[in-house]
Scaffold this motif. Structure first.
Motif, PDB file in Angstrom:
ATOM      1  N   THR A 113       0.773  -1.089   0.037  1.00  0.00           N
ATOM      2  CA  THR A 113      -0.032   0.041  -0.089  1.00  0.00           C
ATOM      3  C   THR A 113       0.826   1.243   0.210  1.00  0.00           C
ATOM      4  N   LEU A 114       0.752   2.108  -0.795  1.00  0.00           N
ATOM      5  CA  LEU A 114       1.039   3.458  -0.851  1.00  0.00           C
ATOM      6  C   LEU A 114       0.274   4.476  -0.305  1.00  0.00           C
ATOM      7  N   THR A 124      -3.615   0.216  -3.087  1.00  0.00           N
ATOM      8  CA  THR A 124      -2.984  -0.966  -2.650  1.00  0.00           C
ATOM      9  C   THR A 124      -3.128  -1.989  -3.973  1.00  0.00           C
ATOM     10  N   VAL A 125      -2.195  -2.790  -3.866  1.00  0.00           N
ATOM     11  CA  VAL A 125      -2.021  -3.881  -5.190  1.00  0.00           C
ATOM     12  C   VAL A 125      -1.432  -5.205  -4.504  1.00  0.00           C
ATOM     13  N   ALA A 126      -1.818  -6.282  -4.887  1.00  0.00           N
ATOM     14  CA  ALA A 126      -1.298  -7.583  -4.370  1.00  0.00           C
ATOM     15  C   ALA A 126       0.187  -7.601  -5.055  1.00  0.00           C
ATOM     16  N   PHE A 127       0.653  -8.237  -4.088  1.00  0.00           N
ATOM     17  CA  PHE A 127       2.300  -8.668  -4.314  1.00  0.00           C
ATOM     18  C   PHE A 127       2.818  -9.933  -3.188  1.00  0.00           C
ATOM     19  N   ARG A 141       7.609  -0.734 -12.451  1.00  0.00           N
ATOM     20  CA  ARG A 141       6.254  -0.887 -13.126  1.00  0.00           C
ATOM     21  C   ARG A 141       5.411   0.507 -12.492  1.00  0.00           C
ATOM     22  N   TYR A 142       5.646   0.898 -11.323  1.00  0.00           N
ATOM     23  CA  TYR A 142       5.016   2.087 -10.997  1.00  0.00           C
ATOM     24  C   TYR A 142       5.683   3.538 -10.704  1.00  0.00           C
ATOM     25  N   GLY A 143       7.108   3.504 -11.211  1.00  0.00           N
ATOM     26  CA  GLY A 143       7.910   4.474 -10.987  1.00  0.00           C
ATOM     27  C   GLY A 143       8.020   5.054  -9.486  1.00  0.00           C
ATOM     28  N   GLU A 249      -6.799   4.075  -7.787  1.00  0.00           N
ATOM     29  CA  GLU A 249      -5.845   3.205  -8.456  1.00  0.00           C
ATOM     30  C   GLU A 249      -4.536   3.250  -8.415  1.00  0.00           C
ATOM     31  N   PHE A 250      -3.774   2.292  -8.212  1.00  0.00           N
ATOM     32  CA  PHE A 250      -2.150   2.392  -8.474  1.00  0.00           C
ATOM     33  C   PHE A 250      -1.960   2.181  -9.769  1.00  0.00           C
ATOM     34  N   VAL A 251      -1.708   3.253 -10.627  1.00  0.00           N
ATOM     35  CA  VAL A 251      -1.550   3.097 -11.856  1.00  0.00           C
ATOM     36  C   VAL A 251      -0.333   2.939 -12.371  1.00  0.00           C
ATOM     37  N   PRO A 252       0.065   1.901 -13.213  1.00  0.00           N
ATOM     38  CA  PRO A 252       1.525   1.560 -13.751  1.00  0.00           C
ATOM     39  C   PRO A 252       2.166   2.968 -14.526  1.00  0.00           C
ATOM     40  N   VAL A 253       3.420   2.945 -14.664  1.00  0.00           N
ATOM     41  CA  VAL A 253       4.003   4.032 -15.418  1.00  0.00           C
ATOM     42  C   VAL A 253       3.655   4.084 -16.794  1.00  0.00           C
ATOM     43  N   ALA A 254       3.469   3.052 -17.369  1.00  0.00           N
ATOM     44  CA  ALA A 254       3.240   3.110 -19.091  1.00  0.00           C
ATOM     45  C   ALA A 254       1.696   3.473 -19.119  1.00  0.00           C
ATOM     46  N   ALA A 255       0.817   3.225 -18.132  1.00  0.00           N
ATOM     47  CA  ALA A 255      -0.378   3.738 -18.365  1.00  0.00           C
ATOM     48  C   ALA A 255      -0.449   5.485 -17.919  1.00  0.00           C
TER      49      ALA A 255
END
Length: 258
Positions: A113-114, A124-127, A141-143, A249-255
């Motif tokens: 969680t950030l 929050t994302v699963a890992f 992935r998220y910068g 939402e935890f948005v990836p860098v590419a998105a």
């Protein structure tokens, strides 16, 4: 106004740099290049790394003083702080604060969680990997740059070797009350120095990084403190959203770039 800053992220990336060859402007011989890199200085990093990897549960804090350079060359200092509570292999809480921002990262082995308290937002994302794998995932992935990320690379097969143009032992000095061995390294566009506690507990206590790709030579200085027998509770690795917090939402860098 141009501003070039060294922030907490530099602690994650500055020491771990791509392989570079010795510069050839003065056409040094192979023998002179070999002398420039003291094997004992390199070995000190390996010894420190092995000890860091032996630590399973610890708290580490850092106080960073960095510089940003104005268009006219004037330097302005700024400060930032970070605290990491670690329970290897797969739990960590990081708190990063400065006058400009406050962020928290909490990983319980299943979810990361950030949280940004100023906005009261969290993602929050699963890992389910190790702390080291998490740091790579957040960056790639998220910068998201993790403070003190090199602590989880030194002493592992991923630690780079052979990247130094020069490496030297610079004597001893105190950092706080700890007597330390002082080493200086040069690689690619960076000069950096590290102070490692003498004796059986070779912990990094101070790090100075100077950028050579900028004529102003901006510098960061980090003082690192350790608690190798921490008394934190396991509950700190479970994120509980405060009242009114909004999940985003935890948005990836590419998105983000799209």
């Amino acid at each position: 106004m141009k501003k070039k800053a060294l922030g907490i992220a530099m602690l994650a990336a500055a020491v771990i740099a791509p392989h570079v060859s010795a510069q050839t402007a003065s056409t040094p011989t192979a023998a002179s290049a070999a002398v420039a890199v003291d094997p004992a200085a390199e070995q000190a990093l390996h010894t420190m790394g092995a000890y860091l990897q032996s630590l399973k549960r610890f708290t580490v804090t850092t106080q960073l003083t960095g510089e940003r350079v104005l268009e006219d060359g004037q330097k302005l200092q700024h400060t930032a702080n970070a605290t990491l509570d670690v329970d290897r292999p797969n739990r960590i809480r990081a708190i990063m604060t400065s006058a400009r921002s406050h962020r928290e990262i909490v990983y319980d082995g299943k979810n990361v969680t950030l949280f940004t308290p100023a906005q009261n937002y969290y993602s929050t994302v699963a890992f389910d990997g190790t702390v080291g794998a998490l740091i790579d995932q957040l960056r790639d992935r998220y910068g998201v740059e993790f403070p003190l990320a090199d602590l989880f690379v030194w002493g592992t097969p991923q630690a780079p070797t052979g990247q130094f143009e020069s490496a030297m032992y610079a004597g001893q000095d105190y950092v706080g009350y700890d007597l330390c061995d002082h080493y200086a390294f040069r690689q690619k566009d960076l000069d950096w120095q590290i102070w490692i506690t003498t004796g059986d507990h070779p912990l990094p206590r101070k790090l100075v990084i100077t950028r050579r790709d900028d004529d102003a030579r901006p510098q960061s200085v980090s003082i690192i403190d350790w608690t190798v027998r921490p008394d934190f509770k396991d509950a700190i690795f479970t994120f509980k959203p405060p009242s009114g917090a909004k999940k985003i939402e935890f948005v990836p860098v590419a998105a983000n770039k799209g």
